[in-house]
Scaffold this motif. Structure first.
Motif, PDB file in Angstrom:
ATOM      1  N   GLU A 148     -36.346  35.919  62.539  1.00  0.00           N
ATOM      2  CA  GLU A 148     -35.594  37.258  61.612  1.00  0.00           C
ATOM      3  C   GLU A 148     -35.304  38.069  62.324  1.00  0.00           C
ATOM      4  N   ASN A 150     -34.400  41.037  64.593  1.00  0.00           N
ATOM      5  CA  ASN A 150     -36.072  42.828  65.103  1.00  0.00           C
ATOM      6  C   ASN A 150     -34.153  43.648  65.292  1.00  0.00           C
ATOM      7  N   SER A 151     -33.429  44.314  65.000  1.00  0.00           N
ATOM      8  CA  SER A 151     -32.528  45.215  65.660  1.00  0.00           C
ATOM      9  C   SER A 151     -32.569  46.238  66.414  1.00  0.00           C
ATOM     10  N   GLN A 152     -34.145  46.860  65.885  1.00  0.00           N
ATOM     11  CA  GLN A 152     -34.400  47.741  66.661  1.00  0.00           C
ATOM     12  C   GLN A 152     -35.425  47.394  68.341  1.00  0.00           C
ATOM     13  N   ALA A 171     -35.148  52.257  60.976  1.00  0.00           N
ATOM     14  CA  ALA A 171     -36.419  51.040  61.153  1.00  0.00           C
ATOM     15  C   ALA A 171     -37.334  51.443  59.652  1.00  0.00           C
TER      16      ALA A 171
END
Length: 173
Positions: A148, A150-152, A171
Motif C-alpha cells: 500500500e 503512503n501518500s503522506q 491523513a
C-alpha cells in the motif's frame, strides 16, 4: 479425547484441499439473507432511433444500446473517453509521448503474463489458511497491506528533495 483427534484430523484434511482452492482472498458475499441491491443495474431508457437502418445487429448474449456502462460513464465524467476501455483501440495519439517516455528503458514483451503469474503465486501463498477462519474475513487488504502506498510519506519525501508538490489527502485517523 477421541473427539478432539477427530476434529484435528478433519481440519488437517480440509487444509490440504489441493490446488483447486479459492485464492481470490475476497469475501464480498452478503450474509444478510436479503437481496444485494448493488448487483442490480437498471437499463437505460428506451428511445426511438432517428434512423432504424443504422441500428446495430442483435448479438445474443452481447451488449445492447440500453446496457449501462458504469466504468465508461465514470471515465467520461473524469474527462476521459468511454471507448478507451474497449479492447483493440490501442493507445491514443495524444498519449504517444507518455508511452515512449515510460518505455524508454525497455519493456518486457510478456510483462502482463509475468505479473499475472507472480500475483497468482503470491495469492496462493497468502491464502493457505483462509479456510480455517472462525469468522469470514476479507483477506485481500491484509495480504496486500505492505504494498500500500503512503501518500503522506511520499509527499514528505518529495518535499525534502526540493520538489514542489500539491497537497496530499488528509491523513487517515
Amino acid at each position: 479425547m477421541p473427539r478432539a483427534l477427530l476434529l484435528i484430523a478433519v481440519l488437517a484434511v480440509a487444509a490440504c484441499s489441493g490446488n483447486e482452492r479459492d485464492i481470490s482472498m475476497r469475501d464480498l458475499r452478503s450474509f444478510t439473507g436479503g437481496p444485494d441491491e448493488f448487483s442490480i443495474i437498471p437499463g437505460k431508457e428506451l428511445q426511438t432511433p432517428k434512423d432504424f437502418n443504422t441500428l446495430p445487429a442483435p448479438t445474443p448474449g452481447g451488449s445492447n444500446l440500453t446496457d449501462q456502462d458504469p466504468l465508461g460513464d465514470a471515465a467520461v465524467a473524469l474527462g476521459g473517453r468511454a471507448s478507451a476501455r474497449q479492447p483493440g483501440n490501442g493507445v491514443p495519439a495524444a498519449d504517444g509521448a507518455l508511452i515512449a517516455h515510460a518505455g524508454r528503458n525497455g519493456v518486457p514483451a510478456d510483462i502482463r503474463e509475468s505479473l499475472a503469474a507472480e500475483d497468482k503465486e503470491f495469492r496462493r501463498r497468502q491464502s493457505r489458511f483462509t479456510k480455517l477462519r472462525l469468522v469470514r474475513v476479507d483477506r485481500y487488504s491484509q495480504a496486500y497491506k505492505r504494498f500500500e502506498l503512503n501518500s503522506q510519506a511520499e509527499v514528505a519525501w518529495w518535499r525534502r528533495q526540493g520538489v514542489t508538490t500539491p497537497t496530499a489527502p488528509p491523513a487517515a485517523r
